[in-house]
Design a protein around this motif. Structure first.
Motif, PDB file in Angstrom:
ATOM      1  N   GLU A 115       0.803  -1.227   0.000  1.00  8.33           N
ATOM      2  CA  GLU A 115       0.000   0.000   0.000  1.00  8.33           C
ATOM      3  C   GLU A 115       0.834   1.274   0.000  1.00  8.33           C
ATOM      4  OE1 GLU A 115      -3.447   0.017   2.617  1.00  8.33           O
ATOM      5  OE2 GLU A 115      -2.944  -2.020   3.232  1.00  8.33           O
ATOM      6  N   PHE A 116       2.137   1.151   0.288  1.00  8.41           N
ATOM      7  CA  PHE A 116       2.987   2.334   0.364  1.00  8.41           C
ATOM      8  C   PHE A 116       4.226   2.154  -0.498  1.00  8.41           C
ATOM      9  CE2 PHE A 116       0.406   2.112   4.155  1.00  8.41           C
ATOM     10  CZ  PHE A 116      -0.093   3.405   4.246  1.00  8.41           C
ATOM     11  N   ALA A 117       4.964   3.249  -0.686  1.00  5.08           N
ATOM     12  CA  ALA A 117       6.126   3.214  -1.585  1.00  5.08           C
ATOM     13  C   ALA A 117       7.102   2.125  -1.183  1.00  5.08           C
ATOM     14  CB  ALA A 117       6.820   4.577  -1.589  1.00  5.08           C
ATOM     15  N   SER A 118       7.318   1.944   0.100  1.00  4.05           N
ATOM     16  CA  SER A 118       8.184   0.875   0.598  1.00  4.05           C
ATOM     17  C   SER A 118       7.893   0.647   2.064  1.00  4.05           C
ATOM     18  CB  SER A 118       9.665   1.228   0.395  1.00  4.05           C
ATOM     19  OG  SER A 118      10.028   2.328   1.219  1.00  4.05           O
ATOM     20  N   HIS A 119       8.285  -0.530   2.538  1.00  2.00           N
ATOM     21  CA  HIS A 119       8.151  -0.859   3.949  1.00  2.00           C
ATOM     22  C   HIS A 119       9.431  -1.554   4.381  1.00  2.00           C
ATOM     23  CE1 HIS A 119       6.370  -3.577   7.295  1.00  2.00           C
ATOM     24  NE2 HIS A 119       6.904  -2.469   7.806  1.00  2.00           N
ATOM     25  N   GLU A 120      10.180  -0.867   5.241  1.00  2.00           N
ATOM     26  CA  GLU A 120      11.467  -1.390   5.686  1.00  2.00           C
ATOM     27  C   GLU A 120      11.441  -1.584   7.196  1.00  2.00           C
ATOM     28  OE1 GLU A 120      14.545   1.016   3.132  1.00  2.00           O
ATOM     29  OE2 GLU A 120      12.613   2.074   3.248  1.00  2.00           O
ATOM     30  N   THR A 121      12.096  -2.648   7.668  1.00  2.00           N
ATOM     31  CA  THR A 121      12.005  -3.014   9.076  1.00  2.00           C
ATOM     32  C   THR A 121      13.376  -3.190   9.717  1.00  2.00           C
ATOM     33  OG1 THR A 121      11.945  -5.392   8.605  1.00  2.00           O
ATOM     34  CG2 THR A 121       9.829  -4.218   8.641  1.00  2.00           C
ATOM     35  N   VAL A 122      13.380  -3.085  11.051  1.00  2.00           N
ATOM     36  CA  VAL A 122      14.552  -3.417  11.854  1.00  2.00           C
ATOM     37  C   VAL A 122      14.141  -4.505  12.841  1.00  2.00           C
ATOM     38  CG1 VAL A 122      15.781  -1.231  11.661  1.00  2.00           C
ATOM     39  CG2 VAL A 122      13.989  -1.469  13.376  1.00  2.00           C
ATOM     40  N   ASN A 123      15.074  -5.416  13.141  1.00  2.00           N
ATOM     41  CA  ASN A 123      14.789  -6.538  14.027  1.00  2.00           C
ATOM     42  C   ASN A 123      15.420  -6.284  15.392  1.00  2.00           C
ATOM     43  OD1 ASN A 123      14.471  -9.013  15.299  1.00  2.00           O
ATOM     44  ND2 ASN A 123      14.693 -10.162  13.390  1.00  2.00           N
ATOM     45  N   HIS A 124      14.611  -5.750  16.315  1.00  2.00           N
ATOM     46  CA  HIS A 124      15.125  -5.410  17.638  1.00  2.00           C
ATOM     47  C   HIS A 124      15.496  -6.644  18.444  1.00  2.00           C
ATOM     48  CE1 HIS A 124      12.910  -1.258  17.523  1.00  2.00           C
ATOM     49  NE2 HIS A 124      13.971  -1.299  16.748  1.00  2.00           N
ATOM     50  N   SER A 125      14.795  -7.748  18.226  1.00  2.00           N
ATOM     51  CA  SER A 125      15.085  -8.961  18.993  1.00  2.00           C
ATOM     52  C   SER A 125      16.489  -9.497  18.711  1.00  2.00           C
ATOM     53  CB  SER A 125      14.048 -10.043  18.678  1.00  2.00           C
ATOM     54  OG  SER A 125      14.105 -10.407  17.309  1.00  2.00           O
ATOM     55  N   ARG A 126      17.039  -9.152  17.579  1.00  2.00           N
ATOM     56  CA  ARG A 126      18.399  -9.568  17.217  1.00  2.00           C
ATOM     57  C   ARG A 126      19.427  -8.457  17.444  1.00  2.00           C
ATOM     58  NH1 ARG A 126      17.755 -13.080  11.574  1.00  2.00           N
ATOM     59  NH2 ARG A 126      16.302 -14.662  12.425  1.00  2.00           N
ATOM     60  N   GLY A 127      18.980  -7.385  18.072  1.00  2.00           N
ATOM     61  CA  GLY A 127      19.894  -6.293  18.369  1.00  2.00           C
ATOM     62  C   GLY A 127      20.156  -5.370  17.200  1.00  2.00           C
ATOM     63  N   HIS A 128      19.270  -5.385  16.182  1.00  2.00           N
ATOM     64  CA  HIS A 128      19.430  -4.515  15.016  1.00  2.00           C
ATOM     65  C   HIS A 128      18.547  -3.280  15.203  1.00  2.00           C
ATOM     66  CE1 HIS A 128      20.315  -8.469  12.635  1.00  2.00           C
ATOM     67  NE2 HIS A 128      21.317  -8.114  13.416  1.00  2.00           N
ATOM     68  N   TYR A 129      19.167  -2.111  15.279  1.00  2.00           N
ATOM     69  CA  TYR A 129      18.413  -0.884  15.522  1.00  2.00           C
ATOM     70  C   TYR A 129      18.554   0.146  14.402  1.00  2.00           C
ATOM     71  CZ  TYR A 129      17.768  -2.693  20.223  1.00  2.00           C
ATOM     72  OH  TYR A 129      17.414  -3.481  21.287  1.00  2.00           O
ATOM     73  N   VAL A 130      19.647   0.098  13.683  1.00  2.00           N
ATOM     74  CA  VAL A 130      19.871   1.052  12.596  1.00  2.00           C
ATOM     75  C   VAL A 130      20.492   0.319  11.419  1.00  2.00           C
ATOM     76  CG1 VAL A 130      21.009   3.186  11.868  1.00  2.00           C
ATOM     77  CG2 VAL A 130      20.228   2.945  14.238  1.00  2.00           C
ATOM     78  N   ARG A 131      19.928   0.563  10.238  1.00  5.99           N
ATOM     79  CA  ARG A 131      20.491   0.037   9.003  1.00  5.99           C
ATOM     80  C   ARG A 131      20.373   1.120   7.940  1.00  5.99           C
ATOM     81  NH1 ARG A 131      17.166  -3.563   8.230  1.00  5.99           N
ATOM     82  NH2 ARG A 131      16.173  -2.955   6.266  1.00  5.99           N
ATOM     83  N   GLY A 132      21.400   1.974   7.867  1.00 10.06           N
ATOM     84  CA  GLY A 132      21.311   3.126   6.974  1.00 10.06           C
ATOM     85  C   GLY A 132      20.236   4.077   7.461  1.00 10.06           C
ATOM     86  N   GLU A 133      19.255   4.371   6.602  1.00 11.04           N
ATOM     87  CA  GLU A 133      18.129   5.233   6.989  1.00 11.04           C
ATOM     88  C   GLU A 133      17.039   4.462   7.707  1.00 11.04           C
ATOM     89  OE1 GLU A 133      17.692   9.005   4.064  1.00 11.04           O
ATOM     90  OE2 GLU A 133      16.965   7.113   3.218  1.00 11.04           O
ATOM     91  N   VAL A 134      17.155   3.146   7.715  1.00 11.03           N
ATOM     92  CA  VAL A 134      16.101   2.322   8.303  1.00 11.03           C
ATOM     93  C   VAL A 134      16.284   2.239   9.814  1.00 11.03           C
ATOM     94  CG1 VAL A 134      14.946   0.090   8.265  1.00 11.03           C
ATOM     95  CG2 VAL A 134      16.022   0.977   6.179  1.00 11.03           C
ATOM     96  N   THR A 135      15.397   2.872  10.551  1.00 12.63           N
ATOM     97  CA  THR A 135      15.427   2.869  12.012  1.00 12.63           C
ATOM     98  C   THR A 135      14.093   3.367  12.546  1.00 12.63           C
ATOM     99  OG1 THR A 135      16.549   3.737  13.967  1.00 12.63           O
ATOM    100  CG2 THR A 135      16.390   5.206  12.081  1.00 12.63           C
ATOM    101  N   THR A 136      13.795   3.015  13.769  1.00 11.02           N
ATOM    102  CA  THR A 136      12.606   3.552  14.444  1.00 11.02           C
ATOM    103  C   THR A 136      13.017   4.370  15.669  1.00 11.02           C
ATOM    104  OG1 THR A 136      12.363   1.503  15.721  1.00 11.02           O
ATOM    105  CG2 THR A 136      11.108   1.672  13.657  1.00 11.02           C
ATOM    106  N   ASN A 137      14.232   4.889  15.653  1.00 10.38           N
ATOM    107  CA  ASN A 137      14.745   5.637  16.802  1.00 10.38           C
ATOM    108  C   ASN A 137      13.972   6.925  17.072  1.00 10.38           C
ATOM    109  OD1 ASN A 137      16.667   3.711  17.234  1.00 10.38           O
ATOM    110  ND2 ASN A 137      18.381   4.890  16.412  1.00 10.38           N
TER     111      ASN A 137
END
Length: 292
Positions: free
Chosen positions: A208-230
């Protein structure tokens, strides 16, 4: 109008306060709040501090407070203006107990004043959608989980924040994929890049949107380039510090009003305290909130 609410005769003189509100509400001259006619005139009413107006068309009387959150309030407008300044300038909010001590009004009056001010801060449902890069996340506010039953008294809060832009938060009775996606559709443009964690309720957003990118907090992933929910997590941190540190306990029934307060302050974070209070005051018209 950039005049500071803390400076001016309207802070100590009640008639000046009514004239100040009228000038803000009708910059080009007063209009009848009942029929919209521009032909109005002042009445000379003895022992009345406010300016009373009368419509030349429908013949009804009114003042600058009619049709606003100030209508039928027995609290002086000068104290209302001070309360708005205090609430808008406090980063984590101001408790009703503190307001009651500073303004010398009853606790019940201070509590109701704050809820009226929060109602003014509520964003318009027609204020446009979020776009660009939008982060979405959910959190839980309130009571502790009971160990014996495993049941929780916490209330779910879902929020959307546009990078370098505004935030919108909502009380959610059930955190389901259907509920979350309905809120996202109503508040986010289809051209948006959505950023979330890997909660299953967000699956399918990329359709439904241009893109949907995620981070996996359970694996300790918080930032991947512009992809973050900080960004949204930073907002939740500010919200919880304010609710827990200032208000201590917020009932589920009134939580949406507190969310409006924190959303407003976040959205006006680049403004000075006086401008922020002025922005809140401009939301007074057309809103009534009864105690019951």
């Amino acid at each position: 109008m950039s005049e500071n609410l803390l400076v001016g005769k309207h802070l100590s003189d009640e008639k000046a306060a009514y004239d100040y509100l009228a000038k803000l509400r009708w910059p080009e001259g007063p209009k009848c709040v009942h029929c919209g006619a521009e032909k109005v005139y002042k009445l000379n009413v003895a022992n009345v501090k406010r300016t009373v107006l009368k419509c030349g068309k429908c013949r009804k009387q009114f003042s600058a407070t009619v049709g606003t959150i100030f209508e039928d309030s027995h609290i002086p407008l000068t104290k209302w203006f001070m309360a708005m300044q205090l609430v808008c300038s406090s980063k984590k909010g101001m408790s009703a107990h503190q307001l009651h001590r500073m303004l010398k009004v009853t606790y019940k009056s201070a509590w109701f004043m704050e809820h009226r001010i929060r109602y003014m801060m509520t964003h318009s449902p027609f204020s446009g959608k979020l776009g660009g890069i939008v982060e979405a996340d959910e959190t839980y506010i309130g009571g502790k989980e009971k160990r014996a039953t495993g049941r929780s008294k916490k209330t779910a809060v879902f929020a959307l924040v546009q990078r370098q832009g505004h935030v919108r938060s909502f009380v959610v009775h059930r955190v389901t994929s259907k509920n979350l996606r309905e809120i996202i559709r109503e508040n986010v443009t289809p051209e948006t890049r959505m950023m979330t964690d890997e909660y299953h309720g967000y699956r399918g957003l990329k359709k439904e949107f241009a893109s949907h990118e995620t981070v996996n907090h359970s694996r300790g992933h918080y930032v991947r380039g512009e992809v973050t929910t900080n960004t949204i997590e930073g907002y939740f941190s500010l919200l919880k510090r304010g609710l827990n540190g200032t208000y201590h306990h917020v009932s589920k029934h009134h939580l949406h009003r507190y969310l409006a307060e924190f959303d407003f302050r976040y959205n006006a974070r680049t403004e000075d305290d006086a401008t922020r209070a002025m922005m809140a005051l401009k939301g007074a018209e057309g809103k009534r909130l009864m105690y019951k």
